[in-house]
Design an enzyme around this catalytic site. Structure first.
Site, PDB file in Angstrom:
ATOM      1  N   HIS A  57     -12.853 -20.856   0.017  1.00 15.57           N
ATOM      2  CA  HIS A  57     -13.354 -22.027  -0.985  1.00 15.57           C
ATOM      3  C   HIS A  57     -14.720 -21.839  -1.595  1.00 15.57           C
ATOM      4  O   HIS A  57     -15.089 -22.344  -2.641  1.00 15.57           O
ATOM      5  CB  HIS A  57     -13.348 -23.370  -0.246  1.00 15.57           C
ATOM      6  CG  HIS A  57     -14.726 -23.215   0.822  1.00 15.57           C
ATOM      7  ND1 HIS A  57     -14.600 -22.802   2.160  1.00 15.57           N
ATOM      8  CD2 HIS A  57     -15.653 -24.041   0.722  1.00 15.57           C
ATOM      9  CE1 HIS A  57     -15.686 -23.049   2.675  1.00 15.57           C
ATOM     10  NE2 HIS A  57     -16.603 -23.709   1.826  1.00 15.57           N
ATOM     11  N   ASP A  58     -15.361 -20.738  -0.813  1.00 14.76           N
ATOM     12  CA  ASP A  58     -16.840 -20.338  -1.511  1.00 14.76           C
ATOM     13  C   ASP A  58     -16.766 -18.982  -1.922  1.00 14.76           C
ATOM     14  O   ASP A  58     -17.644 -18.528  -2.442  1.00 14.76           O
ATOM     15  CB  ASP A  58     -17.959 -20.347  -0.240  1.00 14.76           C
ATOM     16  CG  ASP A  58     -18.377 -22.021  -0.242  1.00 14.76           C
ATOM     17  OD1 ASP A  58     -18.300 -22.660  -1.249  1.00 14.76           O
ATOM     18  OD2 ASP A  58     -19.213 -22.207   0.862  1.00 14.76           O
ATOM     19  N   LYS A  61     -19.292 -17.877  -4.860  1.00 18.86           N
ATOM     20  CA  LYS A  61     -20.469 -17.657  -4.588  1.00 18.86           C
ATOM     21  C   LYS A  61     -20.949 -16.081  -4.670  1.00 18.86           C
ATOM     22  O   LYS A  61     -22.030 -15.706  -4.938  1.00 18.86           O
ATOM     23  CB  LYS A  61     -21.106 -18.051  -3.186  1.00 18.86           C
ATOM     24  CG  LYS A  61     -21.101 -19.648  -3.015  1.00 18.86           C
ATOM     25  CD  LYS A  61     -21.574 -19.939  -1.647  1.00 18.86           C
ATOM     26  CE  LYS A  61     -21.918 -21.391  -1.391  1.00 18.86           C
ATOM     27  NZ  LYS A  61     -22.430 -21.902   0.009  1.00 18.86           N
ATOM     28  N   HIS A  86     -20.193 -22.285  -8.870  1.00 15.03           N
ATOM     29  CA  HIS A  86     -19.442 -21.322  -7.931  1.00 15.03           C
ATOM     30  C   HIS A  86     -17.883 -21.877  -7.776  1.00 15.03           C
ATOM     31  O   HIS A  86     -17.110 -20.917  -7.997  1.00 15.03           O
ATOM     32  CB  HIS A  86     -20.221 -21.194  -6.499  1.00 15.03           C
ATOM     33  CG  HIS A  86     -19.971 -22.187  -5.631  1.00 15.03           C
ATOM     34  ND1 HIS A  86     -20.729 -23.394  -5.552  1.00 15.03           N
ATOM     35  CD2 HIS A  86     -19.067 -22.476  -4.538  1.00 15.03           C
ATOM     36  CE1 HIS A  86     -20.433 -24.076  -4.481  1.00 15.03           C
ATOM     37  NE2 HIS A  86     -19.131 -23.699  -3.805  1.00 15.03           N
TER      38      HIS A  86
END
Ligand SMILES: [Fe+2]
Length: 108
Positions: A57-58, A61, A86
């Site tokens: 999910h990140d 970044k 992001h």
């Protein structure tokens, strides 16, 4: 599916390694999402997909400059704009993974 899961977990660990403050965050999101999906009585294949999404999910970044991601204190308007991008960057990164059922950025 096992290799795909391991790869997703590795990518999540890569993102978490960029920011010591969020150590293990992707792993925790993956586990909590899995528990919630099971509590919603979703199919096991959907539970697995949600678990993988938690790991990734990140992933966007990775595209944020370290100077912004690791900055102590308040972000200025331009830095905050980077942070808000992001999810969009993450969607572009995982778009080639057809198992996610995403076509052109829209879930199918
Ligand atoms: Fe996992």
């Amino acid at each position: 599916m096992v290799y795909f899961h391991q790869f997703a977990e590795s990518l999540g660990n890569t993102v978490d390694a960029k920011d010591p403050l969020t150590f293990n965050h992707s792993q925790e999101v993956a586990q909590i999402s899995q528990v919630m999906a099971r509590a919603m009585a979703l199919s096991e294949s959907t539970v697995d997909l949600i678990h993988l999404a938690g790991h990734l999910h990140d992933i966007g970044k990775i595209g944020i400059p370290d100077a912004i991601l690791k900055k102590q204190g308040r972000l200025n308007r331009e830095e905050w704009a980077w942070i808000k991008r992001h999810p969009e960057m993450g969607a572009k990164i995982v778009r080639p993974v057809t198992s996610f059922g995403v076509k052109g950025g829209v879930a199918t």
